[in-house]
Design a protein around this motif. Sequence first.
Motif, PDB file in Angstrom:
ATOM      1  N   THR A  60      -0.056   8.624  -5.791  1.00 39.06           N
ATOM      2  CA  THR A  60      -1.504   8.547  -6.071  1.00 39.06           C
ATOM      3  C   THR A  60      -2.409   8.401  -5.321  1.00 39.06           C
ATOM      4  OG1 THR A  60      -0.133   6.709  -7.606  1.00 39.06           O
ATOM      5  CG2 THR A  60      -2.233   6.202  -7.500  1.00 39.06           C
ATOM      6  N   TRP A  82      -4.151  -6.746  -6.151  1.00 40.33           N
ATOM      7  CA  TRP A  82      -2.844  -7.289  -5.899  1.00 40.33           C
ATOM      8  C   TRP A  82      -2.568  -8.174  -5.011  1.00 40.33           C
ATOM      9  CZ3 TRP A  82       1.414  -4.994  -8.819  1.00 40.33           C
ATOM     10  CH2 TRP A  82       2.707  -5.327  -8.369  1.00 40.33           C
ATOM     11  N   MET A 137       2.001   2.014  -3.427  1.00 43.08           N
ATOM     12  CA  MET A 137       1.019   2.376  -4.413  1.00 43.08           C
ATOM     13  C   MET A 137       0.649   3.742  -4.135  1.00 43.08           C
ATOM     14  SD  MET A 137      -1.358  -1.025  -4.908  1.00 43.08           S
ATOM     15  CE  MET A 137      -0.853  -2.309  -5.963  1.00 43.08           C
ATOM     16  N   ARG A 185      -7.841   5.521  -6.147  1.00 43.10           N
ATOM     17  CA  ARG A 185      -7.189   4.785  -7.401  1.00 43.10           C
ATOM     18  C   ARG A 185      -6.762   3.515  -6.935  1.00 43.10           C
ATOM     19  NH1 ARG A 185      -3.673   8.206 -10.959  1.00 43.10           N
ATOM     20  NH2 ARG A 185      -3.504   5.945 -12.189  1.00 43.10           N
ATOM     21  N   VAL A 186      -5.876   3.728  -5.527  1.00 49.56           N
ATOM     22  CA  VAL A 186      -5.017   2.789  -5.011  1.00 49.56           C
ATOM     23  C   VAL A 186      -5.908   1.382  -4.625  1.00 49.56           C
ATOM     24  CG1 VAL A 186      -3.490   1.894  -2.949  1.00 49.56           C
ATOM     25  CG2 VAL A 186      -3.119   4.028  -4.333  1.00 49.56           C
ATOM     26  N   ARG A 215       7.768   1.734  -9.763  1.00 45.30           N
ATOM     27  CA  ARG A 215       7.487   1.279  -8.358  1.00 45.30           C
ATOM     28  C   ARG A 215       6.971  -0.188  -8.516  1.00 45.30           C
ATOM     29  NH1 ARG A 215       2.648   5.102  -6.531  1.00 45.30           N
ATOM     30  NH2 ARG A 215       2.258   5.197  -8.892  1.00 45.30           N
ATOM     31  N   TRP A 258       0.151  -3.498 -12.609  1.00 45.08           N
ATOM     32  CA  TRP A 258       0.425  -2.100 -11.978  1.00 45.08           C
ATOM     33  C   TRP A 258      -0.752  -1.125 -12.678  1.00 45.08           C
ATOM     34  CZ3 TRP A 258       2.568  -0.843  -7.490  1.00 45.08           C
ATOM     35  CH2 TRP A 258       3.007   0.530  -7.295  1.00 45.08           C
ATOM     36  N   ASP A 259      -0.839  -1.657 -13.858  1.00 45.57           N
ATOM     37  CA  ASP A 259      -1.689  -0.914 -14.856  1.00 45.57           C
ATOM     38  C   ASP A 259      -1.850   0.520 -14.740  1.00 45.57           C
ATOM     39  OD1 ASP A 259      -3.631  -1.008 -16.633  1.00 45.57           O
ATOM     40  OD2 ASP A 259      -5.676  -1.137 -15.197  1.00 45.57           O
ATOM     41  N   ASN A 260      -2.681   1.243 -14.604  1.00 43.37           N
ATOM     42  CA  ASN A 260      -2.691   2.834 -14.714  1.00 43.37           C
ATOM     43  C   ASN A 260      -2.375   3.700 -13.420  1.00 43.37           C
ATOM     44  OD1 ASN A 260      -4.857   2.270 -13.270  1.00 43.37           O
ATOM     45  ND2 ASN A 260      -6.118   3.714 -14.529  1.00 43.37           N
ATOM     46  N   LEU A 261      -1.495   2.920 -12.504  1.00 43.82           N
ATOM     47  CA  LEU A 261      -1.335   3.698 -11.281  1.00 43.82           C
ATOM     48  C   LEU A 261      -0.198   4.675 -11.579  1.00 43.82           C
ATOM     49  CD1 LEU A 261      -1.330   0.812  -8.461  1.00 43.82           C
ATOM     50  CD2 LEU A 261      -2.865   2.900  -8.719  1.00 43.82           C
ATOM     51  N   SER A 295       0.767  -1.319  -0.006  1.00 45.59           N
ATOM     52  CA  SER A 295      -0.062   0.040   0.156  1.00 45.59           C
ATOM     53  C   SER A 295       0.736   1.237  -0.053  1.00 45.59           C
ATOM     54  CB  SER A 295      -1.084  -0.274   1.110  1.00 45.59           C
ATOM     55  OG  SER A 295      -0.229   0.089   2.507  1.00 45.59           O
ATOM     56  N   ARG A 312      -6.944  -1.489  -6.857  1.00 48.74           N
ATOM     57  CA  ARG A 312      -5.727  -2.145  -7.291  1.00 48.74           C
ATOM     58  C   ARG A 312      -4.838  -2.918  -6.213  1.00 48.74           C
ATOM     59  NH1 ARG A 312      -5.951  -3.003 -11.589  1.00 48.74           N
ATOM     60  NH2 ARG A 312      -6.085  -1.054 -12.450  1.00 48.74           N
TER      61      ARG A 312
END
Length: 286
Positions: free
Chosen positions: A38, A50, A34, A42-43, A80, A72-75, A31, A46
Amino acid sequence: MQQDIIDWFETEGRDLPWRQPGFTPWGSLVSEFMLQQTPVARVIPRLNDWLKRWPTPAALAASPAGDAVRAWDNLGYPRRALWLHACAVAIVDKHNGEVPSDVDQLLELPGVGPYTARAIAVFAFGAHEPVVDTNIRRVIARHTLGNADQGPPRTSQDLADMSALLPSPELSPAFNAGMMELGALVCTAKKPQCEKCPISGTCAWKNAGYPDHVGAKKNVQKKYEGSDRQARGAVMAVLRAADNTVTSTELEECWPDSAQLGRAVSGLLRDGLIELVADDSYQLPA
């Protein structure tokens, strides 16, 4: 002011996954990675995905680094994801698969800096350490120092300022979290809600009549639209969506500026986020 913040946090703090009883140290580490730059909203989805897929460091370490980058996509800031994968490998190799609780050992993990190391030690293990992020720095700047803005980070001084405010060891985790939450929800950068602040009565900035900022100002990030960062993101989006390798010709279709695209591809190769394979094609790291 410490008890006022703790009492406020107990009633006004958000109900977030990493604050739930039983949330694992590995979950805390994921966490924190992420949440760097961000937003929370949004976190959360995801993070849940994860941790279902990789509930332990060993589970992630057993997967290719490219799987982490794709998930991770669009984070944003996909390095990271690489650091998090490297963290999992280091935790398995050096710490028997268990996230260390010691700040110095945490600092030795890839991608873990002063804030992340202390946040994990405090929020996952209850350590008596100062946690300093931009929200906490803002609260200290205004309440304690009487300044409108926190200015650029100064790690040693920032840690010393927060250390001076820490209550007893058993209360310091809640105080750290409360200070962070106060800066995120009430003592915000643009529109502080002083009428809702539990420590407004002793705020040096408020009591001085809200003077303008004095000293160096924090760095402002350049606009994302049309930037090299956006070009890098476009390249990564194509590679994440691909089942196989992607050719240079296919990449040319994702960004109109060839010079900017070239810088993006070169930077991604240098950062280890993509790999060049045969026939001038690219893929996520194996």
